[in-house]
Design an enzyme around this catalytic site. Structure first.
Site, mmCIF file in Angstrom:
data_model
loop_
_atom_site.group_PDB
_atom_site.id
_atom_site.type_symbol
_atom_site.label_atom_id
_atom_site.label_comp_id
_atom_site.label_asym_id
_atom_site.label_seq_id
_atom_site.Cartn_x
_atom_site.Cartn_y
_atom_site.Cartn_z
ATOM 1 N N TYR A 148 3.032 -1.361 -6.175
ATOM 2 C CA TYR A 148 1.330 -0.824 -6.160
ATOM 3 C C TYR A 148 1.687 0.782 -5.882
ATOM 4 O O TYR A 148 0.949 1.707 -6.221
ATOM 5 C CB TYR A 148 0.556 -1.849 -5.455
ATOM 6 C CG TYR A 148 -0.687 -0.701 -6.058
ATOM 7 C CD1 TYR A 148 -1.343 -1.199 -7.569
ATOM 8 C CD2 TYR A 148 -1.744 -0.534 -4.686
ATOM 9 C CE1 TYR A 148 -3.027 -0.624 -7.449
ATOM 10 C CE2 TYR A 148 -2.923 -0.171 -4.516
ATOM 11 C CZ TYR A 148 -3.508 0.092 -5.460
ATOM 12 O OH TYR A 148 -5.095 0.156 -5.772
ATOM 13 N N LYS A 152 1.110 4.426 -8.598
ATOM 14 C CA LYS A 152 0.082 4.631 -8.204
ATOM 15 C C LYS A 152 0.510 6.160 -8.198
ATOM 16 O O LYS A 152 -0.462 6.742 -8.318
ATOM 17 C CB LYS A 152 -0.957 4.382 -7.042
ATOM 18 C CG LYS A 152 -2.300 2.920 -7.750
ATOM 19 C CD LYS A 152 -2.587 3.349 -9.244
ATOM 20 C CE LYS A 152 -3.653 2.636 -9.928
ATOM 21 N NZ LYS A 152 -4.979 2.690 -10.319
#
Length: 230
Positions: A148, A152
């Site tokens: 994640y 990002k």
């Protein structure tokens, strides 16, 4: 309604607040959706157009952008890329490669496809503003979410690349960096947290509305904290 914007993820906890704010500001807003259950979270309003589309499919992404650019009196001037997802797990040495790579697909593919399609329309119509969503964790990582966090961070890098490549074409691109957003889902997942410290969707929506507006004309390639007090 002299301009159009597309809000991906516009039926979600943050997206619905962004859609409401843009409609209040006089935008025509196009919102893609996938599951019928999403429509329960949408309030029909003048200026809102819904289109069923799987944004991970290139043809579907182009169809959504065509819908967004489909009104001659309201050219496509805004794109808000909110589609993404979070997954936590073990540390890196115990995380399967497929799980790591899945986060890149979830957080980058739709953003890339929608941005690519929208850029072509914005080039034809004289410019626009694109907003992507990253995370504070890309700058301040925590354990158990390497996929994640890395994906990002890649969103931020991609947004900056868009800003550089199209700065002479009247097209801007910026990234917002939320902390924990005060949504029903997050409250259910973390019931004992101090929810008053979390950033409110309406507060983020105000920042996004500013980034789409002419008032933010000098701003492109920025990664903007929207942390609240979390």
């Amino acid at each position: 309604m002299d301009c159009s914007a597309i809000v991906t993820g516009g039926t979600g906890g943050l997206g619905s607040a962004v859609v409401a704010r843009l409609l209040d500001d006089g935008w025509r807003v196009v919102v893609p959706w996938v599951a019928e259950s999403e429509l329960q979270r949408v309030t029909e309003r003048d200026g809102l157009e819904l289109i069923k589309a799987d944004l991970f499919d290139p043809d579907a992404a182009r169809e959504v952008v065509s819908a967004g650019a489909g009104e001659a009196h309201a050219p496509l001037r805004g794109l808000v890329n909110l589609v993404g997802g979070f997954a936590a797990g073990p540390r890196i040495d115990e995380t399967p490669l497929d799980d790591f790579e899945k986060q890149f697909r979830v957080n980058l593919r739709a953003t890339y496809l929608m941005t690519q399609a929208a850029l072509r329309r914005m080039l034809d119509s004289g410019g626009g503003s694109i907003v992507c969503v990253g995370t504070r964790a890309a700058l301040q990582p925590f354990k158990g979410a390497a996929g994640y966090i890395s994906s990002k961070a890649a969103v931020i890098a991609f947004s900056n690349a868009v800003a550089v490549e199209y700065k002479d074409d009247g097209i801007r691109c910026n990234t917002i960096l939320p902390s924990v957003i005060d949504t029903p889902f997050n409250r259910e997942a973390m019931p004992k947290a101090d929810h008053d410290r979390w950033v409110k969707p309406a507060e983020i929506a105000g920042v996004i509305a500013f980034l789409l507006s002419a008032d933010s004309a000098p701003t492109s390639g920025a990664a903007i904290p929207v942390y609240g007090r979390a």
